[in-house]
Design a protein around this motif. Structure first.
Motif, short mmCIF file in Angstrom:
data_model
loop_
_atom_site.label_atom_id
_atom_site.label_comp_id
_atom_site.label_asym_id
_atom_site.label_seq_id
_atom_site.Cartn_x
_atom_site.Cartn_y
_atom_site.Cartn_z
N LEU A 30 33.45 49.30 -1.51
CA LEU A 30 34.65 50.03 -1.14
C LEU A 30 34.65 50.38 0.34
CD1 LEU A 30 36.94 51.84 -3.06
CD2 LEU A 30 35.90 53.51 -1.55
N GLU A 31 33.50 50.79 0.85
CA GLU A 31 33.47 51.18 2.25
C GLU A 31 33.59 50.00 3.19
OE1 GLU A 31 30.38 54.19 2.56
OE2 GLU A 31 31.74 55.58 1.53
N ALA A 32 32.98 48.88 2.81
CA ALA A 32 33.14 47.66 3.63
C ALA A 32 34.60 47.22 3.61
CB ALA A 32 32.24 46.55 3.08
N ALA A 33 35.21 47.24 2.43
CA ALA A 33 36.62 46.83 2.31
C ALA A 33 37.51 47.76 3.13
CB ALA A 33 37.05 46.84 0.84
N ALA A 34 37.23 49.07 3.06
CA ALA A 34 38.05 50.04 3.80
C ALA A 34 37.97 49.78 5.30
CB ALA A 34 37.60 51.46 3.47
N GLN A 35 36.75 49.55 5.80
CA GLN A 35 36.61 49.24 7.23
C GLN A 35 37.47 48.04 7.61
OE1 GLN A 35 32.49 48.49 8.10
NE2 GLN A 35 31.86 50.61 7.61
N LEU A 36 37.39 47.01 6.78
CA LEU A 36 38.14 45.77 7.09
C LEU A 36 39.64 45.99 6.98
CD1 LEU A 36 35.68 43.44 5.23
CD2 LEU A 36 36.27 43.21 7.66
N PHE A 37 40.09 46.68 5.93
CA PHE A 37 41.53 46.95 5.80
C PHE A 37 42.02 47.76 7.00
CE2 PHE A 37 40.95 46.84 0.90
CZ PHE A 37 41.25 45.49 0.86
N ALA A 38 41.22 48.76 7.42
CA ALA A 38 41.64 49.60 8.55
C ALA A 38 41.74 48.78 9.83
CB ALA A 38 40.67 50.77 8.72
N GLU A 39 40.79 47.85 10.00
CA GLU A 39 40.75 47.06 11.25
C GLU A 39 41.75 45.91 11.25
OE1 GLU A 39 36.72 45.64 11.43
OE2 GLU A 39 35.93 47.70 11.44
N GLN A 40 41.81 45.19 10.12
CA GLN A 40 42.51 43.90 10.11
C GLN A 40 43.73 43.89 9.20
OE1 GLN A 40 38.09 41.84 10.35
NE2 GLN A 40 39.53 41.04 8.84
N GLY A 41 43.94 44.96 8.46
CA GLY A 41 45.06 44.97 7.53
C GLY A 41 44.71 44.27 6.23
N TYR A 42 45.60 44.41 5.26
CA TYR A 42 45.36 43.85 3.94
C TYR A 42 45.40 42.33 3.96
CZ TYR A 42 45.90 42.88 -1.01
OH TYR A 42 45.73 42.40 -2.27
N ALA A 43 46.46 41.76 4.54
CA ALA A 43 46.61 40.30 4.56
C ALA A 43 45.50 39.64 5.37
CB ALA A 43 47.98 39.92 5.12
N GLY A 44 44.98 40.32 6.38
CA GLY A 44 43.96 39.75 7.25
C GLY A 44 42.53 39.88 6.70
N THR A 45 42.38 40.41 5.52
CA THR A 45 41.06 40.64 4.93
C THR A 45 40.91 39.80 3.65
OG1 THR A 45 41.01 42.89 5.77
CG2 THR A 45 39.53 42.42 3.93
N SER A 46 39.83 39.07 3.53
CA SER A 46 39.60 38.28 2.32
C SER A 46 38.42 38.85 1.54
CB SER A 46 39.28 36.82 2.69
OG SER A 46 38.02 36.77 3.33
N VAL A 47 38.31 38.44 0.27
CA VAL A 47 37.15 38.85 -0.54
C VAL A 47 35.86 38.37 0.12
CG1 VAL A 47 35.98 38.46 -2.76
CG2 VAL A 47 38.42 39.04 -2.72
N ASN A 48 35.88 37.21 0.75
CA ASN A 48 34.70 36.74 1.47
C ASN A 48 34.32 37.67 2.61
OD1 ASN A 48 34.07 34.53 -0.08
ND2 ASN A 48 35.29 33.10 1.17
N ASP A 49 35.32 38.15 3.35
CA ASP A 49 35.05 39.11 4.43
C ASP A 49 34.36 40.36 3.87
OD1 ASP A 49 36.43 37.46 6.19
OD2 ASP A 49 38.32 38.59 6.02
N ILE A 50 34.88 40.84 2.72
CA ILE A 50 34.32 42.06 2.12
C ILE A 50 32.89 41.82 1.69
CG2 ILE A 50 34.56 43.73 0.22
CD1 ILE A 50 37.64 43.10 0.29
#
Lengths: 202, 202
Positions: free
Chosen positions: A13-33
């Motif tokens: 959750l925290e990794a996903a949150a960092q990525l969503f905050a930085e790159q937005g939802y569309a810019g974040t993939s499950v692989n990124d998380i």
């Protein structure tokens, strides 16, 4: 094992949150998380079923419940309107600095592209503000025209708009100053009339 | 010919605005704009260079300048604070009903995915509100603590947040009622003290 599963969920959750905050939802993939958290993509699918699922968890379990967690809200020794003001500064700071809160705000703004219905993330914020205003009203600490639920709703929406637009237009560092401008504009309306026995202002 | 070019630009802009308001920026293609307007894609590229260009035109030329166009703002026979309130209801109505204004608001919300820097669409709104508050201050019609620029900035951001969140959470039909709640909460702070000679509240 239960404990390990919790730690895994939390780090995803925290990794996903960092990525969503930085790159937005569309810019974040499950692989990124997976890469950011150091866990497998399988762990994302096992614990959250999908990218939508983890976005929903950020908004529902963290962003939407945030005000319940702040000590400023619970301290009964402080007058309720002061607690409301303190709470607003805590939330403003979290919106500027805390990755999970920032992710929640960004996911809310991008809700049109998320393929899952997000809950109203302001319902609990508004309930918390309503309780504080009701308490203040009972204690004669707000003006007669203050109707706790309607006032809380207007305050929460205006507050969130002020913080979001200020950050977008001037950067996160200015939010606290603009919040002070806004309270200077809003608090006089909340205060009871100096001579007290004025008729209700509606 | 000049006139025909203007008509083409206008019909492209309005078709694009309808689509942006309905489907968002990412969900709208140049082909969609061409189909909706009945013009060729070539016309889009000729007049606006790109999809970014036409989105920028919606925000910069229409959404950002909207308050200048409202008659409520210009009528000098009406006290300035009343004009400010009337202006807010006009804008709220446009945000609920006018496709170009709705497109502007949605494009602003989606600015992260638009590959062109959008201008601050609230600068002219804030300037208009600042002028009205300065006029009211000169006429002794607002409280001593009202600093026109800072107050206008806080009002515009809080107002826009209130309208956007209300529409998202409750639908466009509720916006006017919530705006009334907000003004009931905000106007008492703007009004001069009844006894007049209070020291400035800052």
């Amino acid at each position: 094992m239960q404990k390990r599963a919790k730690a895994t969920r939390r780090s995803l959750l925290e990794a996903a949150a960092q990525l969503f905050a930085e790159q937005g939802y569309a810019g974040t993939s499950v692989n990124d998380i997976s890469a950011r958290s150091g866990r497998t993509s399988g762990a994302v699918y096992f614990h959250y079923a999908s990218k939508e699922g983890i976005a929903l968890a950020v908004v529902r379990d963290r962003f939407a419940t945030w005000p319940q967690l702040t000590p400023a809200y619970a301290d009964r020794a402080v007058p309720p309107v002061e607690r409301l003001v303190a709470l607003s500064y805590d939330i403003a700071r979290a919106l500027a600095e805390d990755p999970v809160t920032r992710a929640g705000a960004r996911l809310w703004a991008e809700r049109a592209v998320i393929d899952a219905p997000l809950p109203d993330p302001f319902a609990l914020w508004t309930a918390a503000a309503t309780r504080l205003l009701a308490e203040a009203r009972l204690a004669g600490q707000v003006a007669a025209h203050v109707r706790p639920a309607a006032t809380a709703r207007a305050l929460v929406r205006a507050f969130f708009g002020l913080c979001s637009l200020t950050e977008a237009l001037e950067g996160a560092a200015t939010v606290t100053d603009r919040l002070t401008d806004w309270w200077q504009l809003t608090l006089p309306s909340l205060r009871p009339a100096p001579g007290a026995h004025r008729p209700p202002g509606e």
